[in-house]
Enzyme design. Structure first.
Site, PDB file in Angstrom:
ATOM      1  N   SER A   1      10.385 -19.248  41.034  1.00 38.71           N
ATOM      2  CA  SER A   1       9.400 -19.501  42.074  1.00 38.71           C
ATOM      3  C   SER A   1       8.561 -20.702  41.669  1.00 38.71           C
ATOM      4  O   SER A   1       8.588 -21.106  40.511  1.00 38.71           O
ATOM      5  CB  SER A   1       8.492 -18.297  42.236  1.00 38.71           C
ATOM      6  OG  SER A   1       9.269 -17.147  42.346  1.00 38.71           O
TER       7      SER A   1
ATOM      8  N   SER B   1      39.921  20.472  35.261  1.00 40.33           N
ATOM      9  CA  SER B   1      40.588  19.837  34.109  1.00 40.33           C
ATOM     10  C   SER B   1      39.813  20.052  32.809  1.00 40.33           C
ATOM     11  O   SER B   1      39.230  19.124  32.284  1.00 40.33           O
ATOM     12  CB  SER B   1      40.833  18.348  34.371  1.00 40.33           C
ATOM     13  OG  SER B   1      39.686  17.724  34.899  1.00 40.33           O
TER      14      SER B   1
HETATM   15  N1  LIG Z   1       1.315 -21.627  29.266  1.00 48.30           N
HETATM   16  C1  LIG Z   1       2.496 -22.103  29.707  1.00 48.30           C
HETATM   17  N2  LIG Z   1       2.486 -22.872  30.815  1.00 48.30           N
HETATM   18  C2  LIG Z   1       3.668 -23.352  31.251  1.00 48.30           C
HETATM   19  C3  LIG Z   1       4.879 -23.080  30.578  1.00 48.30           C
HETATM   20  N3  LIG Z   1       5.891 -23.675  31.252  1.00 48.30           N
HETATM   21  C4  LIG Z   1       5.311 -24.307  32.302  1.00 48.30           C
HETATM   22  N4  LIG Z   1       3.967 -24.120  32.305  1.00 48.30           N
HETATM   23  C5  LIG Z   1       3.005 -24.640  33.270  1.00 48.30           C
HETATM   24  O1  LIG Z   1       3.195 -24.034  34.533  1.00 48.30           O
HETATM   25  C6  LIG Z   1       2.909 -24.932  35.579  1.00 48.30           C
HETATM   26  C7  LIG Z   1       4.101 -25.064  36.522  1.00 48.30           C
HETATM   27  O2  LIG Z   1       5.183 -25.649  35.831  1.00 48.30           O
HETATM   28  P1  LIG Z   1       6.371 -26.419  36.580  1.00 48.30           P
HETATM   29  O3  LIG Z   1       7.368 -26.728  35.534  1.00 48.30           O
HETATM   30  O4  LIG Z   1       5.852 -27.537  37.390  1.00 48.30           O
HETATM   31  O5  LIG Z   1       6.889 -25.246  37.522  1.00 48.30           O
HETATM   32  P2  LIG Z   1       8.010 -25.239  38.671  1.00 48.30           P
HETATM   33  O6  LIG Z   1       7.261 -25.226  39.943  1.00 48.30           O
HETATM   34  O7  LIG Z   1       8.707 -23.944  38.428  1.00 48.30           O
HETATM   35  O8  LIG Z   1       8.885 -26.399  38.468  1.00 48.30           O
HETATM   36  C8  LIG Z   1       2.568 -26.249  34.919  1.00 48.30           C
HETATM   37  O9  LIG Z   1       1.155 -26.344  34.855  1.00 48.30           O
HETATM   38  C9  LIG Z   1       3.173 -26.121  33.527  1.00 48.30           C
HETATM   39  O10 LIG Z   1       2.521 -26.923  32.580  1.00 48.30           O
HETATM   40  C10 LIG Z   1       4.830 -22.276  29.387  1.00 48.30           C
HETATM   41  O11 LIG Z   1       5.835 -21.984  28.728  1.00 48.30           O
HETATM   42  N5  LIG Z   1       3.602 -21.814  29.017  1.00 48.30           N
END
Ligand SMILES: Nc1nc2c(ncn2[C@@H]2O[C@H](COP(=O)(O)OP(=O)(O)O)[C@@H](O)[C@H]2O)c(=O)[nH]1
Lengths: 306, 635
Positions: free
Chosen positions: B28, B542
């Site tokens: 999502s 059985s």
């Molecule tokens: N705390 C934390 N934040 C994360 C992690 N992975 C992604 N985020 C953050 O979650 C938000 C959404 O990430 P994004 O990669 O753009 O999500 P997408 O919409 O699924 O592509 C961003 O602010 C990221 O920096 C993680 O492993 N830990």
């Protein structure tokens, strides 16, 4: 039935090759009047090689088209003419004659105008003139961020425009190349190849490429941060410009006053690949055409540039 | 980065043998999908400096990670895209390791999710489903998993992301994993694997995680590096859809195409469908070579020994492993266009290399991707999934999608706009006398084997062996299950006391010797029926392990499914539907199992159901889910 004698799984290059051949044959089978754009660069060389394989021992069931901006490197023309000498190939060369008559050149009109008139308009003219309903191009998705979503079969309307909202979903390997009269499809058989795949394949298959991809001593001048090769008298030197001999090569080949060289010692294909792996910048950096805003490719595509 | 001194020739040699794996990522919005992909690209060095510079610039404008470059921007045009109003769409990304080249189909979780996910999943062999550890399983997780399953992806990797945000707690991970396992079970996803990751810092993505010492499984990249590729392509029956007839030189006539499955060798006898004409493989041409044999995935050209009339859309197969030839089929459909699918309207479909007119006659039901419930439907709107019956305007050669995705998946094309408006996955043929006529042409010289019979029925044969005490509920559950199978269009037969004891085994009593013979005969009958391609249900007490083991031996591996219908003796006795326990207690009947004759419960049954705890419907549900997981039920 016996068992397969020796089965090793397809390597990535074999898988890519098979996929590309499938795409090329699909076009030959389903489109009325296809053409393969041939730009003389490494991607075109690979695409042509794949097309020959797709139909061997037969001949290509479509012609090649070179939209000539008249500003290609001399060694490119030499290779093109060698390729065209093959009796099994039909090569159409198209020049935008209006543009030529107006003396459009990258120097006098700037890169944007030159590319638009000689390349984009020239391509449209040729496609309309010959009523091609499908045109193969050698573009790859890894070339630029905005290309990541490009379809293998990319639909163009009657004005050769690419409408991002009107592209067709592509599932499995089922491509939909249907068009109404006047509409067309651009087909990118190398969509899933990366620059590295292309070079590895050229090396493996021994495909002939323009020698400019390999390093040699060549005369250059610096312009707008690009190293421009002084190929011949078509490039008027500006006051104070003094060509300098440098060991250079090209990662991408376009119109020579628009294509920047890189300094290099790579004189063999393995060395090119090695250099590429060590390189810190992507191949598009050498193209003057991308220097504009980030979305420039998107806009160019909508206008009908490849 | 690669060291300056590295040996290019060794490198090229190694990279010459790389394999290709395509996978899809789904999650999502904000689960961290872009960050995860960015991480994979960055850590495997697919990012050039100029691209990184562009990202650093963008990070200042749009980024969410403070000073560090926001890796998500490597893959996301994000705002830029939305500003330009470009459709949120499937994007393809590439990276490579020493072992494999990867193609990622990156599908956004928001708008148009069904259409885009189906598109991305159609070419993928593996799916990464992202879950935000803070939020656990969401409706979207179910939806994504369902579509992944619908498109036939067998390997699902569940990346439980943002473990840093939950203090790297094992309990959180375990809870989500259990929840997902339940759901996967319900869907019939057999092969899934949960990993705790942090896309932001790369923990368990490309490197092991000191942060989570409790986790000793592989990293995400390890999983990708070792996932099976094209596992079943060779075992599947050979299918060669003729793509292009090459006669570009007068003396040459070759049939070009990509071998969809199985393998082919010079000299093989082939049948061309739907015509039923036969010939032999004279030459196999690949590239500029002539070879002795070719395998699934290769783009080849075949030269046949005889001049037979073959054109694009025909399928060349081996005569002993035939596909279906019919003018009707049932299929799951994903609708992809603003104008709804309407029953009765004519569309064109494209399946492998066949293109022909087809009409959806009925929508059996629509499937709600969030709840998985079936609803009646008059039409299918954009992004809806339905189960429909199609009729085609001439015979079509195909297989069930589950058996062979290339010969069972199709796109639907609007005849007026030329747009691709839907995608379909065939579940089973709809046969009538007419539809089978071309199959008949090719049957006569071949002995028909079990495989062919099963394929014809679009199912896998099996023997469901119910065992348990009298009154445990064997017949009741077996009956209810058979009804459910019948409703789903499966071909089955239930053997029980009523139809066996009074005929075939009329001469047998209840002594131990007779009991053994009783089971032996039932086992042999079940074997014959399984050989005929049926799903056989048998409901007999059985009681002896050795007898059941003997029946198991008769069947092919994996075909015998022992179902222990369990209920305490006291419960069975209190049910006593036929008054037999009473009679046995009174000594009126002898050798009654559980009273004066032993029951040896299975030690390791495939499945056990306790009818004192579950209702009949619940038992049936559980069995259906199990059969789906085992791939015995398709759909
Ligand atoms: N705390 C934390 N934040 C994360 C992690 N992975 C992604 N985020 C953050 O979650 C938000 C959404 O990430 P994004 O990669 O753009 O999500 P997408 O919409 O699924 O592509 C961003 O602010 C990221 O920096 C993680 O492993 N830990």
């Amino acid at each position: 039935m016996s068992e397969p004698i020796a089965h090793t799984r397809q390597t990535h290059l074999e898988a890519l090759e098979a996929e590309s051949i499938h795409i090329i044959r699909e076009v030959a089978a389903t489109c009325q009047h296809p053409v393969m754009l041939y730009s003389i660069g490494k991607d075109s060389a690979v695409m042509l090689h794949l097309a020959k394989k797709a139909f061997w021992p037969g001949r290509l069931p479509f012609p090649l088209l070179h939209v000539d901006t008249t500003w290609k490197f001399r060694e490119m023309y030499a290779l093109r003419d060698r390729i065209a000498a093959d009796p099994d190939l039909d090569l159409i060369v198209h020049v935008n004659e209006e543009g030529r008559a107006q003396g459009v050149s990258p120097m006098t009109h700037g890169s944007a105008v030159h590319t638009d008139i000689m390349k984009t308009q020239g391509l449209k003219q040729a496609l309309s003139k010959h009523k091609f309903d499908a045109a193969f191009g050698g573009a790859r998705r890894d070339e630029e961020r905005s290309r990541a979503k490009e379809r293998v079969f990319s639909f163009r309307d009657r004005n050769h425009r690419w409408d991002p909202k009107n592209q067709r979903p592509e599932l499995w390997h089922l491509y939909n190349g249907r068009v109404h009269a006047g509409e067309s499809i651009r087909v990118f058989p190398l969509s899933n190849w990366t620059e590295l795949d292309v070079w590895q394949y050229i090396d493996l298959e021994g495909i002939e490429v323009v020698p400019l991809y390999l390093a040699a001593e060549r005369p250059v001048v610096m312009r707008d941060g690009l190293m421009i090769m002084v190929d011949d008298e078509r490039l008027p030197l500006e006051p104070g410009e003094q060509p300098e001999m440098k060991r250079i090569r090209f990662r991408t080949l376009g119109c020579y006053p628009l294509t920047g060289a890189v300094e290099s010692d790579a004189t063999t294909l393995p060395e090119i690949i090695r250099e590429m792996l060590l390189a810190r910048s992507s191949e598009r950096q050498g193209r003057a055409i991308d220097k504009d805003a980030g979305a420039s490719m998107e806009v160019k595509k909508q206008q009908g540039y490849f | 980065m690669v060291a300056d001194t590295f040996d290019i020739h060794a490198y090229l040699e190694q990279h010459r043998n790389k394999e290709l794996l395509r996978f899809i990522t789904c999650g999502s919005v904000d689960d961290g999908k872009s960050t995860l992909i960015g991480r994979l690209l960055y850590d495997t060095q697919q990012v050039f400096e100029d691209q990184l510079a562009a990202v650093e610039k963008d990070s200042k404008k749009y980024g969410t990670t403070g000073d560090a470059p926001d890796l998500a921007l490597l893959v996301d045009g994000l705002q830029a895209e939305r500003e330009q109003g470009i459709t949120i769409d499937v994007a393809y990304r590439y990276f490579t390791t020493e072992k494999r080249k990867y193609i990622i189909a990156d599908t956004p979780g928001h708008e148009q999710y069904t259409r885009n996910m189906a598109t991305g999943a159609s070419t993928a062999e593996l799916a990464i489903v992202l879950i935000d550890a803070r939020h656990g399983l969401q409706v979207q997780t179910r939806r994504h998993s369902y579509i992944v399953h619908l498109l036939g992806i067998r390997k699902v990797v569940v990346a439980i992301n943002k473990m840093d945000a939950v203090g790297y707690e094992q309990a959180v991970f375990e809870r989500i994993r259990e929840e997902y396992a339940d759901f996967a079970n319900q869907l019939g996803i057999e092969d899934f694997q949960c990993l705790p990751v942090c896309a932001l810092n790369g923990a368990n993505v490309t490197r092991g995680a000191d942060e989570m010492p409790w986790y000793d499984g592989p990293t995400l990249l390890d999983v990708l590096e070792n996932a099976p590729i094209g596992e079943h392509d060779l075992e599947r029956p050979m299918r060669f859809p003729v793509q292009y007839v090459n006669r570009t030189r007068s003396e040459f006539r070759g049939f070009c195409g990509t071998l969809a499955s199985g393998w082919i060798a010079v000299g093989d006898e082939l049948v061309a469908l739907p015509s039923g004409q036969r010939s032999k493989v004279g030459e196999i041409v690949t590239g500029q070579d002539r070879v002795e044999q070719a395998c699934a995935g290769e783009a080849i050209t075949l030269v046949l020994e005889d001049e037979i009339d073959i054109s694009r859309g025909d399928v060349l197969v081996h005569g002993d492993r035939l596909p279906r030839v019919a003018e009707g089929f049932d299929a799951r459909v994903v609708w992809m266009n603003d104008r709804p699918l309407l029953p009765g309207r004519q569309y064109d479909i494209k399946l492998a290399t066949s293109e022909l007119a087809a009409t959806p006659e009925i929508i059996h039901h629509r499937i709600d991707v969030n709840t998985l419930q079936h609803h009646p439907a008059e039409q299918l709107a954009l992004n809806e999934i339905g189960y429909c019956r199609f009729s085609t305007h001439r015979p079509l050669v195909f297989d069930a999608y589950a058996a062979n995705p290339i010969s069972g998946g199709f796109i639907i094309i609007d005849r007026v706009s030329n747009l691709t408006v839907g995608a379909g996955m065939i579940v089973r043929p709809v046969t009538d006398a007419l539809a089978d006529k071309s199959s008949n042409v090719v049957w006569h010289r071949q002995s028909i084997d079990k495989q062919a019979r099963a394929v014809q029925k679009a199912q896998r044969p099996a023997v469901l062996w119910f065992t348990g005490l009298s009154g445990a509920g064997k017949s009741t559950v077996a009956n209810a299950l058979e009804q459910a199978l019948f409703r789903r269009g499966h071909h089955s037969y239930l053997l029980d006391g009523d139809n066996v004891r009074h005929g075939l085994n009329r001469d047998l009593g209840f002594t131990d010797v007779d009991r053994v013979e009783n089971i032996r005969r039932i086992g042999e009958v079940a074997k014959l029926m399984a050989d005929a391609g049926l799903v056989v249900l048998s409901a007999f007490i059985s009681p002896f392990r050795a007898d059941r083991a003997m029946v198991r031996e008769l069947m092919d591996a994996g075909e015998f499914i022992e179902i222990h219908v369990d209920a305490p003796l006291a419960v069975c006795e209190s049910r006593d539907p036929k008054g037999l326990y009473a009679k046995a207690r009174a000594g009126v009947i002898r050798n009654f199992t559980g009273i004066d004759s032993p029951y040896e419960p299975p030690e390791d049954p495939e499945i056990k159901i306790d009818t004192s705890e579950l209702s009949v419907d619940e038992c049936v549900e559980e069995l259906l889910a199990y059969l789906k997981r085992r791939g015995i039920l398709i759909g």
